[in-house]
Design an enzyme around this catalytic site. Structure first.
Site, PDB file in Angstrom:
ATOM      1  N   ASN A  10       0.871  -1.174   0.000  1.00  0.00           N
ATOM      2  CA  ASN A  10       0.000   0.000   0.000  1.00  0.00           C
ATOM      3  C   ASN A  10       0.909   1.226   0.000  1.00  0.00           C
ATOM      4  OD1 ASN A  10      -1.750   2.078   0.564  1.00  0.00           O
ATOM      5  ND2 ASN A  10      -2.275   1.358   2.633  1.00  0.00           N
ATOM      6  N   LYS A  12       0.104   4.220  -0.202  1.00  0.00           N
ATOM      7  CA  LYS A  12      -0.557   5.389   0.414  1.00  0.00           C
ATOM      8  C   LYS A  12      -0.364   6.613  -0.499  1.00  0.00           C
ATOM      9  CE  LYS A  12      -0.040   3.180   4.848  1.00  0.00           C
ATOM     10  NZ  LYS A  12       0.110   3.288   6.280  1.00  0.00           N
ATOM     11  N   HIS A  97      -9.336   1.263   5.219  1.00  0.00           N
ATOM     12  CA  HIS A  97      -8.056   1.438   5.912  1.00  0.00           C
ATOM     13  C   HIS A  97      -8.263   2.408   7.084  1.00  0.00           C
ATOM     14  CE1 HIS A  97      -3.940   2.575   6.764  1.00  0.00           C
ATOM     15  NE2 HIS A  97      -3.561   1.499   6.105  1.00  0.00           N
ATOM     16  N   GLU A  99      -6.587   4.754   8.122  1.00  0.00           N
ATOM     17  CA  GLU A  99      -6.328   6.167   7.803  1.00  0.00           C
ATOM     18  C   GLU A  99      -7.558   6.804   7.160  1.00  0.00           C
ATOM     19  OE1 GLU A  99      -2.655   5.499   5.704  1.00  0.00           O
ATOM     20  OE2 GLU A  99      -1.705   4.977   7.610  1.00  0.00           O
ATOM     21  N   GLU A 167      -5.023  -4.821  10.888  1.00  0.00           N
ATOM     22  CA  GLU A 167      -3.978  -3.813  11.051  1.00  0.00           C
ATOM     23  C   GLU A 167      -4.216  -3.043  12.353  1.00  0.00           C
ATOM     24  OE1 GLU A 167      -2.135  -2.695   7.023  1.00  0.00           O
ATOM     25  OE2 GLU A 167      -3.912  -1.466   7.263  1.00  0.00           O
ATOM     26  N   GLY A 173       3.008   2.248  10.776  1.00  0.00           N
ATOM     27  CA  GLY A 173       4.012   3.301  10.611  1.00  0.00           C
ATOM     28  C   GLY A 173       4.775   3.639  11.877  1.00  0.00           C
ATOM     29  N   SER A 212       3.747  -2.131  10.282  1.00  0.00           N
ATOM     30  CA  SER A 212       5.204  -2.213  10.509  1.00  0.00           C
ATOM     31  C   SER A 212       5.805  -3.554  10.101  1.00  0.00           C
ATOM     32  CB  SER A 212       5.539  -1.876  11.961  1.00  0.00           C
ATOM     33  OG  SER A 212       5.212  -0.525  12.240  1.00  0.00           O
TER      34      SER A 212
HETATM   35  P1  PGA Z   1       3.147   0.318   7.560  1.00  0.00           P
HETATM   36  O1  PGA Z   1       1.642   0.524   7.055  1.00  0.00           O
HETATM   37  O2  PGA Z   1       3.645  -0.968   6.949  1.00  0.00           O
HETATM   38  O3  PGA Z   1       3.884   1.533   7.042  1.00  0.00           O
HETATM   39  O4  PGA Z   1       3.104   0.240   9.047  1.00  0.00           O
HETATM   40  C1  PGA Z   1       0.778  -0.577   6.919  1.00  0.00           C
HETATM   41  C2  PGA Z   1      -0.558  -0.139   6.394  1.00  0.00           C
HETATM   42  O5  PGA Z   1      -1.069   0.911   6.806  1.00  0.00           O
HETATM   43  O6  PGA Z   1      -1.141  -0.819   5.528  1.00  0.00           O
END
Ligand code: PGA
Length: 251
Positions: A10, A12, A97, A99, A167, A173, A212
């Protein structure tokens, strides 16, 4: 038999056309490997889907979207529909997601409508769920995840066009991950919910872990029972890192 794993990237809101070079690089790394034991998917920003799909041509790399509107078309300025992603050759779209749930106030009801649109377009929906740190600290993880799974899966969902991504919001992140036991608990819980929903075919639904994931921890996380792959953010932007995560499945 557990489902064939999926390692999904992803991107983003990252990447310009020049980043297609990373896809070309991943393609070269993959070409040197015979019989890849997992599927590989890249979900770039909508602006790059065409470019990434072109770069991925001739390889096993699948391309997907990061979100879509629940409608097929219409007066929805700035939005992109599932049919539009399908038109570019996408196979999957991420919905729900954390976010988007946080930045855009998306509810599970809206996520289910988006997932239904993805599936109606003939694509697979990657439906994201996960608890915040406060919810985990309050012992609410399974309650929150259970509600999100129940409410975010549309009525017509089928095992073949549904993937769940667990997640934990606090792991995204941050460089922090749950313990393997914590991952096993939540994935087992989601598997039970899928069995209740789909019967035996609930075992065919992929449950990805995200948050992560890095080359250094991928092997241990992917080895956890009921973990059928990864949803990778930051570490999917560089071909070498992403390939290192795919390496969890290369023995
Ligand atoms: P990350 O994000 O691997 O940067 O922690 C994962 C995600 O949000 O899908």
């Amino acid at each position: 038999m557990p489902p064939r794993p999926l390692v999904a990237g992803n991107w983003k809101m990252n990447g310009l056309r020049a980043n297609a070079a990373e896809v070309e690089k991943l393609k070269r790394l993959m070409a040197a490997q015979t019989a890849l034991p997992c599927d590989v998917l890249i979900c770039p920003p909508a602006t790059l889907v065409f470019t990434v799909a072109a770069a991925a041509q001739g390889s096993a790399i699948l391309v997907g979207g990061q979100d879509c509107h629940p409608k097929v078309s219409g007066a929805h300025t700035g939005d992109v529909s599932a049919a539009m992603f399908a038109d570019l050759g996408c196979t999957h779209i991420i919905v729900g997601h954390s976010e988007r749930r946080a930045d855009h106030g998306e509810t599970s009801t809206l996520v289910a409508a988006k997932a239904a649109a993805v599936q109606a377009a003939g694509l697979a929906a990657i439906i994201c769920v996960g608890e915040t740190e406060a919810e985990r600290d309050a012992g609410q993880t399974l309650k929150v995840v259970g509600e999100q799974v129940a409410q975010s899966l549309p009525a017509g969902a089928l095992p073949g066009n549904t993937t769940i991504a667990y997640e934990p919001v606090w792991a995204i992140g941050t460089g922090r991950t749950p313990t393997e036991a914590e991952v096993a608990e939540v994935h087992g819980f989601i598997r039970d919910a899928l069995h209740k929903r789909f019967g035996a075919a609930g075992g065919e639904v992929r449950i990805l872990y995200g948050g992560s994931v890095k080359p250094a921890n991928a092997k241990a996380l992917m080895a956890v029972r009921n973990v059928d792959g990864a949803l990778v953010g930051g570490a999917s932007l560089k071909a070498d890192d992403f390939w290192g995560i795919i390496g969890a499945y290369l023995g």
